[in-house]
Design an enzyme around this catalytic site. Sequence first.
Site, short mmCIF file in Angstrom:
data_model
loop_
_atom_site.label_atom_id
_atom_site.label_comp_id
_atom_site.label_asym_id
_atom_site.label_seq_id
_atom_site.Cartn_x
_atom_site.Cartn_y
_atom_site.Cartn_z
N GLY A 494 13.98 8.06 -1.89
CA GLY A 494 14.86 8.58 -1.00
C GLY A 494 14.75 7.97 0.88
N ALA A 719 6.57 -5.28 12.03
CA ALA A 719 6.78 -3.49 11.60
C ALA A 719 5.52 -3.32 11.73
CB ALA A 719 8.01 -3.28 10.81
N VAL A 722 6.62 4.56 10.40
CA VAL A 722 7.75 5.56 10.91
C VAL A 722 8.49 7.26 10.47
CG1 VAL A 722 10.44 5.04 9.94
CG2 VAL A 722 10.33 5.68 12.13
N GLU A 724 6.33 9.42 9.16
CA GLU A 724 5.78 10.23 9.44
C GLU A 724 5.57 10.85 10.68
OE1 GLU A 724 1.94 11.63 6.19
OE2 GLU A 724 2.16 9.43 6.92
#
Lengths: 763, 261
Positions: A494, A719, A722, A724
């Site tokens: 999700g 990159a 992000v 946690e």
Amino acid sequence: MKIVSKSVNKIDGMELAMGKSLFVDDLCPKDALHIKLLRSPYPFAKIKHIDTELAKQADGVKCVLTYQDVPEKLHTIAAETYPEPSPYDRMLLGSTVRYVGDPVAVVAAESLSQAEQAVALIRVEYEIVEPVLDFEQAKDHRSLLHQPTAVFTNFDVGSAPLRNIAAAYNRKHEDVEKALNECDIVLEETFYTQAQAHAMLETHRAFTYLDGRGRLVIVSSTQSAFHVRRIVAAVLNMPQSSIRVIKPRVGGAFGGKNIVLIEGFAAFVTLKTGKPAKIIYDRRECMTCTNSRHAMRIKVRLGADKEGLMKALDVEVLSNTGAYGEHAPDVLCVSCTNTLPIYGQPMAVRYSGTAVYTNKVSAGAFRGFGAPQSNFAIESMVNLLAAKLALDPIFVRKRNIICQGGFHPFLNSGQKPPRVTSCSLDQCIRRGKELIGWEQKYPCRKLNNNKVRGVGMAVAMHGSGIIGVQTAVAELRLNDGGSYSLFVGSADLGTGSDTILAQIAAEILETTVENIYVLSADTDLTPYNTGAYASCTTYITGNAVLKAAKLLREEIIKQGAVCCKKDTESIQFDGNSLSSADGIWQMTLADFAAWSVSGKGAGQLSVSSTAVAEESPPPFVAGFAEVEVDITSGQVQVINFAAVVDCGTLINPTLARVQAEGGIAQGIGFAMFEEVRYTKAGRMLADNFVQYHIPTRQDVGNIMVEFAPSYESTGPFGAKSVGEVVFTTPPPSIADAIYNAVGVRVTELPITSEQVLRGIRNL
Amino acid sequence: MRIKEYVKPATLEDAYRVLHKAGNNVILAGCTLLRTRKVDIDIAIDLSRLGLRYITVTQKQIEMGAMTTLRDMEVHADLRMLFSGILPKTVQFGSVQLRNMATVGATAYCRFGLSDLLTALVSLEAEVAFFRAGKMKLAQFLEQGMPNDILEKIIIPLDTSVASFQAVRKAYNDFALLNIAVAQNGSDLKIVIGARPGRPKVAVAASQYLTQSNFTENDISKAAALAAGELSFSDDMAGSGEYRRLICEKIVRQAVKEVLR
């Protein structure tokens, strides 16, 4: 960049929003048997006798299983890379039950109510054992949760069943005691954090059936399809080749579905009966019989000089793993290595962690994985240090935090010595300070209606995957009509990771996200992946996709050269068509794709690339809370929460933002709302959303998120992770905002109005 | 809940008759709580055909049918104006979806201790009307209950001029840890305290003292102390009795001041 760094819509977003049939229960065959479990009413007992005859004869019942019927195979349900650090201390069903809710028998019937009625017909005689309910008394308690012969570890993780110890983790750098002795100021405090529930919308669920060839198919709402296959095969003594695991859309997981808990029950029922079977945990089971965050006691000693320069930090953690040891060793490890290195100021550091068994619901993986617990303690101590020295906490952070290129002995880094490869934490702090209005608001402002507003702050870090453990493969094909198919084993929970991966491929191939079909997490069809945990998907699977896309692009150009009989160097590819540099030859991608499979070309272009975690670059967050405390009641309300995040390049700014907003809301829940209560007899009381309150939109205040991206050279397009890190800053920053408002230092989560009021009135 | 037989009577008489048949027969209202309970129901009696969902405002009183939802009450234009608007303030619990189901009748009939609504209704001297037993004071009903009857409506006299409702809760849409209603009816002031977590009760001594006082700062403080002293407070999952007592006094003071302002 055309696709990366753009907020393209989630590729499955519209279907999810429209309620299409995408989840486990939507896809389950209508004639599947319903499974219900008989659960232990006692926290600790041995099954002396069990009578299932009446249940077996009940209407619609097709199968009743007890520990006498299932293979006796010691295992861990932790969905970790094999060989797992977690101790093997579980059976599918055992003759000893170790928490209220531990499964005793499995019933499968034609309807759910038949299964429920049959469960009530099973008679069990228990021999009750004195339970271990207080985790501070667990070590060397006279009751032993697990006999030493019934615990196996793949390697030394400090497991000591004779002392109720599931795992231990110790690190040190320089002499902490000596350093503390030399400090101008030494502070000592003990903190407690609770066993937070994941509270994902979709509870744990799976269904199983035999396919046309008699192979077992498991469709599960899981974070790691490949670990489900491996563990179920091992537990049921089946060859892996006879099992297929499919992960459909998942309605939230947060680490809670990184266990292989329910699949074995359904699989065994299907094998016994030949029929499809489904198991769906209700909310009560989800909250009391799956897993939770590890409750912890964290003792911290912090030494510094008068100017706020940290000199020594000693962290001692006692972690409650509950009845079984899933993730106990690695949660301790992360609670050390993803917290302490944020202070790069040279100092003596020590971490000693122990995880103990108790007769409570098992703990497991949960967003942050141990880091939020020790971060709450450490950040609270740094704020306390600032208060004692009458320094601004921001000033103290600036003096001590790690910076790009900075060293820390405990850092997860492929480099020797371990260094931070990318970091803009100082910018995060600077911008967060502006966003919250620190200059005007610190430390507090008194309103005229018995209310005081205070501000507080904290910093946090995490990792991006686990070095030497996590790996991902991406397979990418050019289809005959010019579209692409991307196959990955990672699990989109999700979060939008399928979309992120499509963006990475689309950027390299100069095409649209719509032109790439992503198939993820099907063990028959997609390549191996360690699963969606430890903030790894964008960084590790993303790297695999990046390499695959580059490789496929090279292949397209190489084959283009073959097609037009020119040098590779003279071929250009712009995503839509191939052409020669002299402009004489041109071919659309669709025509080229058709040519390549026509028998004249080399066949379908298909590539595979692997990425291995060689680095685990930390993302960073600076979090700032503004709270309003009612001094008549002690009630605390979050007014504003500002977070500035360094997760490297944003592949999709919107998806990164919602990760941050959701993480902060969940962190606020951990800080202030989510209270876990047990009866004295060891039954969990907070087993529904009336008793266990997760914050709503009305409770979290105004959440402001901004990014201060550094560039991580080892990550795809720069990159880092992000998912946690964004969870972690609310508890310590809210606690400090309360301190700054009313002078009450809360050391136990969740922070309740009662604690605050007692502090205000000195009770 | 598991239901063996479901009926939807056309009249209250029929409903009452079925209720009194042998077995565990239950009146269905919003089913928000019932559905979470493990109960076996022989006959479930649905009242939704009986026209009990209404709010009528007359010169003298408000009548709310038992099947009126909390949401109906929350958005009712008159209720937002009457009694300083305290009634809509008492239905903050849960969500709009939940409040679209939960009914005022079931809230009252269950004598739900944590209810915000009941505390406010007691302060407004509301009455409840039963099919068989007829009318009685809500406060009296909360004390004694009325098994095996059907609650038809709630009646609120319009005598109260000013009122205040205060609640302390852990989260915005959670049940209250303590709720307090203060209402002024002519020269009478009434202090009602609920979610202790027991059912709402009038703080009788405090109310009398306050009514007869000169409303000085001292009088108000004395009344608030009396209120906190005369009622019992106990522990539940939301909080301790001790905490409830600690906050009671100051919140009563706030509420009284708001009414006298």
